[in-house]
Design a protein around this motif. Structure first.
Motif, PDB file in Angstrom:
ATOM      1  N   GLY A 188     -10.484  18.172  -0.858  1.00  9.84           N
ATOM      2  CA  GLY A 188      -9.212  17.474  -0.693  1.00  9.84           C
ATOM      3  C   GLY A 188      -8.828  17.359   0.771  1.00  9.84           C
ATOM      4  O   GLY A 188      -9.668  17.364   1.675  1.00  9.84           O
ATOM      5  N   GLY A 189      -7.531  17.265   0.989  1.00 12.03           N
ATOM      6  CA  GLY A 189      -7.038  17.109   2.343  1.00 12.03           C
ATOM      7  C   GLY A 189      -7.212  15.711   2.904  1.00 12.03           C
ATOM      8  O   GLY A 189      -7.125  15.508   4.111  1.00 12.03           O
ATOM      9  N   THR A 190      -7.501  14.748   2.041  1.00 14.92           N
ATOM     10  CA  THR A 190      -7.717  13.371   2.480  1.00 14.92           C
ATOM     11  C   THR A 190      -6.477  12.527   2.217  1.00 14.92           C
ATOM     12  O   THR A 190      -5.597  12.895   1.445  1.00 14.92           O
ATOM     13  N   SER A 191      -6.434  11.369   2.864  1.00 14.74           N
ATOM     14  CA  SER A 191      -5.334  10.425   2.687  1.00 14.74           C
ATOM     15  C   SER A 191      -5.899   9.097   2.198  1.00 14.74           C
ATOM     16  O   SER A 191      -6.939   8.640   2.685  1.00 14.74           O
ATOM     17  N   THR A 192      -5.243   8.482   1.254  1.00 14.06           N
ATOM     18  CA  THR A 192      -5.642   7.177   0.741  1.00 14.06           C
ATOM     19  C   THR A 192      -4.376   6.408   0.382  1.00 14.06           C
ATOM     20  O   THR A 192      -3.274   6.794   0.794  1.00 14.06           O
ATOM     21  N   TYR A 193      -4.504   5.346  -0.365  1.00 10.81           N
ATOM     22  CA  TYR A 193      -3.327   4.559  -0.744  1.00 10.81           C
ATOM     23  C   TYR A 193      -3.577   3.882  -2.086  1.00 10.81           C
ATOM     24  O   TYR A 193      -4.723   3.707  -2.519  1.00 10.81           O
ATOM     25  N   ILE A 194      -2.491   3.531  -2.761  1.00 11.61           N
ATOM     26  CA  ILE A 194      -2.545   2.775  -4.010  1.00 11.61           C
ATOM     27  C   ILE A 194      -2.193   1.321  -3.689  1.00 11.61           C
ATOM     28  O   ILE A 194      -1.058   1.038  -3.279  1.00 11.61           O
ATOM     29  N   PRO A 195      -3.134   0.376  -3.834  1.00 12.20           N
ATOM     30  CA  PRO A 195      -2.821  -1.025  -3.522  1.00 12.20           C
ATOM     31  C   PRO A 195      -2.130  -1.711  -4.708  1.00 12.20           C
ATOM     32  O   PRO A 195      -2.715  -1.839  -5.783  1.00 12.20           O
ATOM     33  N   LEU A 196      -0.904  -2.140  -4.508  1.00 15.49           N
ATOM     34  CA  LEU A 196      -0.173  -2.906  -5.523  1.00 15.49           C
ATOM     35  C   LEU A 196      -0.055  -4.344  -5.038  1.00 15.49           C
ATOM     36  O   LEU A 196       0.643  -4.623  -4.050  1.00 15.49           O
ATOM     37  N   LYS A 197      -0.740  -5.263  -5.720  1.00 13.62           N
ATOM     38  CA  LYS A 197      -0.725  -6.665  -5.307  1.00 13.62           C
ATOM     39  C   LYS A 197       0.624  -7.308  -5.607  1.00 13.62           C
ATOM     40  O   LYS A 197       1.295  -6.949  -6.586  1.00 13.62           O
ATOM     41  N   VAL A 198       1.004  -8.254  -4.773  1.00 15.70           N
ATOM     42  CA  VAL A 198       2.238  -8.995  -5.019  1.00 15.70           C
ATOM     43  C   VAL A 198       2.124  -9.781  -6.315  1.00 15.70           C
ATOM     44  O   VAL A 198       3.037  -9.801  -7.140  1.00 15.70           O
ATOM     45  N   ASN A 199       0.967 -10.420  -6.507  1.00 14.92           N
ATOM     46  CA  ASN A 199       0.702 -11.125  -7.772  1.00 14.92           C
ATOM     47  C   ASN A 199      -0.186 -10.239  -8.637  1.00 14.92           C
ATOM     48  O   ASN A 199      -1.386 -10.470  -8.781  1.00 14.92           O
ATOM     49  N   ARG A 215       0.842  -1.193   0.000  1.00 19.13           N
ATOM     50  CA  ARG A 215       0.000   0.000   0.000  1.00 19.13           C
ATOM     51  C   ARG A 215       0.879   1.245   0.000  1.00 19.13           C
ATOM     52  O   ARG A 215       1.593   1.506   0.969  1.00 19.13           O
ATOM     53  N   ILE A 216       0.814   1.980  -1.086  1.00 18.25           N
ATOM     54  CA  ILE A 216       1.593   3.213  -1.212  1.00 18.25           C
ATOM     55  C   ILE A 216       0.710   4.377  -0.775  1.00 18.25           C
ATOM     56  O   ILE A 216      -0.334   4.633  -1.392  1.00 18.25           O
ATOM     57  N   PRO A 217       1.076   5.111   0.297  1.00 17.48           N
ATOM     58  CA  PRO A 217       0.218   6.198   0.793  1.00 17.48           C
ATOM     59  C   PRO A 217       0.164   7.364  -0.188  1.00 17.48           C
ATOM     60  O   PRO A 217       1.157   7.719  -0.819  1.00 17.48           O
ATOM     61  N   VAL A 218      -1.009   7.953  -0.320  1.00 18.90           N
ATOM     62  CA  VAL A 218      -1.227   9.104  -1.191  1.00 18.90           C
ATOM     63  C   VAL A 218      -2.010  10.151  -0.408  1.00 18.90           C
ATOM     64  O   VAL A 218      -3.008   9.818   0.250  1.00 18.90           O
ATOM     65  N   GLN A 219      -1.549  11.386  -0.453  1.00 14.61           N
ATOM     66  CA  GLN A 219      -2.246  12.489   0.194  1.00 14.61           C
ATOM     67  C   GLN A 219      -2.688  13.496  -0.856  1.00 14.61           C
ATOM     68  O   GLN A 219      -1.984  13.719  -1.842  1.00 14.61           O
ATOM     69  N   TYR A 220      -3.851  14.088  -0.629  1.00 20.18           N
ATOM     70  CA  TYR A 220      -4.387  15.094  -1.539  1.00 20.18           C
ATOM     71  C   TYR A 220      -4.396  16.445  -0.829  1.00 20.18           C
ATOM     72  O   TYR A 220      -4.866  16.561   0.311  1.00 20.18           O
ATOM     73  N   ALA A 221      -3.847  17.444  -1.505  1.00 17.45           N
ATOM     74  CA  ALA A 221      -3.760  18.775  -0.920  1.00 17.45           C
ATOM     75  C   ALA A 221      -5.150  19.391  -0.771  1.00 17.45           C
ATOM     76  O   ALA A 221      -6.047  19.148  -1.590  1.00 17.45           O
ATOM     77  N   LYS A 222      -5.304  20.206   0.267  1.00 18.29           N
ATOM     78  CA  LYS A 222      -6.583  20.862   0.507  1.00 18.29           C
ATOM     79  C   LYS A 222      -6.695  22.091  -0.394  1.00 18.29           C
ATOM     80  O   LYS A 222      -5.768  22.894  -0.503  1.00 18.29           O
ATOM     81  N   ARG A 223      -7.845  22.214  -1.062  1.00 17.58           N
ATOM     82  CA  ARG A 223      -8.083  23.344  -1.958  1.00 17.58           C
ATOM     83  C   ARG A 223      -9.360  24.063  -1.537  1.00 17.58           C
ATOM     84  O   ARG A 223     -10.339  23.417  -1.162  1.00 17.58           O
ATOM     85  N   GLY A 237       7.042  12.585   0.508  1.00 15.31           N
ATOM     86  CA  GLY A 237       8.476  12.463   0.276  1.00 15.31           C
ATOM     87  C   GLY A 237       8.862  12.321  -1.177  1.00 15.31           C
ATOM     88  O   GLY A 237      10.062  12.282  -1.480  1.00 15.31           O
ATOM     89  N   ILE A 238       7.901  12.237  -2.091  1.00 11.72           N
ATOM     90  CA  ILE A 238       8.170  12.080  -3.525  1.00 11.72           C
ATOM     91  C   ILE A 238       7.522  13.247  -4.260  1.00 11.72           C
ATOM     92  O   ILE A 238       6.350  13.563  -4.050  1.00 11.72           O
ATOM     93  N   ARG A 239       8.288  13.892  -5.134  1.00 13.55           N
ATOM     94  CA  ARG A 239       7.732  14.989  -5.911  1.00 13.55           C
ATOM     95  C   ARG A 239       6.732  14.463  -6.941  1.00 13.55           C
ATOM     96  O   ARG A 239       6.858  13.339  -7.437  1.00 13.55           O
ATOM     97  N   ALA A 240       5.744  15.295  -7.262  1.00 15.00           N
ATOM     98  CA  ALA A 240       4.734  14.902  -8.231  1.00 15.00           C
ATOM     99  C   ALA A 240       5.319  14.895  -9.639  1.00 15.00           C
ATOM    100  O   ALA A 240       6.314  15.568  -9.924  1.00 15.00           O
ATOM    101  N   GLY A 241       4.684  14.125 -10.537  1.00 13.27           N
ATOM    102  CA  GLY A 241       5.145  14.070 -11.916  1.00 13.27           C
ATOM    103  C   GLY A 241       6.060  12.888 -12.168  1.00 13.27           C
ATOM    104  O   GLY A 241       5.795  11.762 -11.725  1.00 13.27           O
ATOM    105  N   ARG A 242       7.166  13.139 -12.880  1.00 12.47           N
ATOM    106  CA  ARG A 242       8.076  12.064 -13.258  1.00 12.47           C
ATOM    107  C   ARG A 242       8.690  11.333 -12.062  1.00 12.47           C
ATOM    108  O   ARG A 242       8.793  10.093 -12.086  1.00 12.47           O
ATOM    109  N   PRO A 243       9.138  12.020 -10.970  1.00 18.14           N
ATOM    110  CA  PRO A 243       9.664  11.266  -9.817  1.00 18.14           C
ATOM    111  C   PRO A 243       8.645  10.273  -9.249  1.00 18.14           C
ATOM    112  O   PRO A 243       9.023   9.180  -8.812  1.00 18.14           O
ATOM    113  N   THR A 244       7.358  10.649  -9.247  1.00 18.23           N
ATOM    114  CA  THR A 244       6.330   9.720  -8.762  1.00 18.23           C
ATOM    115  C   THR A 244       6.219   8.500  -9.670  1.00 18.23           C
ATOM    116  O   THR A 244       6.107   7.359  -9.193  1.00 18.23           O
TER     117      THR A 244
END
Length: 437
Positions: free
Chosen positions: A261-272, A245-253, A356-363
């Motif tokens: 916004g201002g919520t937190s979620t995650y990207i689920p990447l399955k092992v298989n 589970r990769i955490p993702v935060q959304y900026a408040k607008r 900790g990761i910049r948006a765009g290509r680094p992400t």
């Protein structure tokens, strides 16, 4: 799981959906036993008894058809043409811009792709049905049977066309039954029919192991195989549920007087992440050289080498090639099914970022790095699970179509988990208990 099914049967609308699904399954199983016109079924049964579980090249397709392929019934092709068409359309979506644009259009684009899948399924059914009839007429369907070339006594062109039309119509009916389950039943209809086809071959395969056993009349081998199957099911459930589970935060607008916004979620990447697709790809690719060698006439060096090294499941070259193909296709399928750049762009568009990761290509680079890291254990796990029939072949003297083989266990566990999740989600919608009573 049993509690969920009991609660579902106590809910009127869910009970109707479950009973409808069971009725479609019964119709499907009846269709797998309806004879095909133009086939001598006395010779078919003689050849099936002579094969005694050694189904050779056609074992995988026979498993997906619930044993109907070798009996040459109207549902002989089963769900396999639809599976092949779905995989082809999914691969072409990455290559053809038109299909990629349709995929992004939402429900309307998905409906169009589904229509293309139906057309391709019918075309593949005609092609595979013609190949099956030609194989049965030549005697290559049962190579070790003395009456294998007498399965289709009438060699007339009209009989051949009739058999191909019946198989194609049977495939269309199977596809329709699957869509009925999806619309009015529980779960994905095609997956349910695939589950039923594989589960239907379990009793006969287990009983064949018991009859071939030598310890205590075969009962020790019988219960040992069941115990191994239960352990494998537990292992597959554990790995299939595992995810990063990769955490993702959304900026408040602030828009007007409201904040978004201002919520937190995650990207689920399955092992298989690839599922059972790499195993199917690897099995199909390994069947091609053996199939070419089987239909080639005359002795030759390459034909002898293929028959010695790529047709026996316990040969070291076959084992290594099979394992490496599964690992390769796992990475290949994950690369075309998950696009890190697209996910990173969507996150950036809606103001999301990984801490900790910049948006765009680094992400995108970070997602690609994590995906490669978790695909390695997933691909190795798929390779080891798929080699279980080979271990059974060496340890128990079983056929290569071991009942608890990698492909069958992966599909059964995956479909079972998904169906139970859908039942539980619908139960939660109908039995929601609020905080205030």
């Amino acid at each position: 799981m049993l509690t969920a099914f009991a609660r579902a049967f106590r809910t009127p609308d869910l009970r109707k959906k479950l009973l409808f699904t069971l009725a479609i399954v019964v119709v499907y199983r009846i269709g797998t036993h309806i004879p095909m016109p133009g086939v001598d079924y006395k010779n078919v049964q003689t050849c099936i008894d002579a094969a005694s579980g050694k189904q050779g090249l056609f074992g995988l397709v026979n498993m997906f058809s619930g044993g109907a392929l070798l009996q040459i019934t109207i549902f002989a092709l089963g769900i396999m043409p639809y599976i092949t068409a779905s995989i082809i359309l999914q691969l072409l979506t990455v290559v053809i811009p038109r299909l990629e644009a349709l995929k992004k259009e939402g429900q309307a684009g998905t409906a169009k792709i589904t229509q293309y899948t139906r057309y391709l399924t019918v075309a593949l059914a005609i092609l595979q049905g013609t190949g099956l009839v030609a194989t049965a007429r030549s005697g290559a369907l049962f190579t070790s049977c003395p009456v294998g070339n007498q399965i289709v006594p009438d060699k007339a062109i009209f009989t051949t066309i009739t058999m191909v039309i019946c198989m194609t119509a049977g495939t269309a009916v199977v596809m329709w039954l699957g869509e009925l389950i999806t619309d009015r039943g529980i779960g994905n209809g095609m997956s349910i029919l695939m589950f039923i086809s594989i589960a239907a071959t379990f009793p006969s395969a287990l009983w064949a192991i018991k009859k071939q056993g030598t310890l205590a009349g075969g009962w020790i081998e019988f219960f040992t195989v069941i115990a191994v199957g239960l352990v494998m099911v537990g292992l597959v459930v554990f790995v299939e549920q595992a995810q990063r589970r990769i955490p993702v935060q959304y900026a408040k607008r602030m828009i007007g007087r409201r904040s978004y916004g201002g919520t937190s979620t995650y990207i689920p990447l399955k092992v298989n992440q690839a599922g059972v697709i790499p195993v199917i790809f690897a099995s199909s690719l390994l069947y091609i050289p053996a199939l070419v060698a089987q239909f080639s006439s005359g002795p030759s060096g390459w034909k002898t080498w293929i028959e010695q090294n790529l047709t026996k499941g316990d040969h070291p070259i076959y084992i290594v090639t099979y394992f490496l193909l599964i690992v390769f296709f796992a990475f290949f399928y994950v690369a075309i099914s998950f696009n890190p750049e697209e996910v990173a762009d969507n996150m950036k568009k809606y103001g999301g970022f990984i801490p900790g990761i910049r948006a765009g290509r680094p992400t995108a680079e970070y997602l690609s790095y994590v995906l490669n890291r978790i695909t390695w254990p997933g691909s190795l796990y798929l390779g080891l699970i798929a080699l279980v029939p080979t271990m059974a072949l060496v340890g128990f003297g079983a056929s290569q179509n071991f009942p608890f083989g990698g492909t069958s266990i992966l599909i059964i566990v995956g479909v079972g988990l998904e169906t139970v999740k859908q039942i539980e989600s619908q139960l939660q919608q109908r039995n929601y208990e609020g905080f205030l009573r």
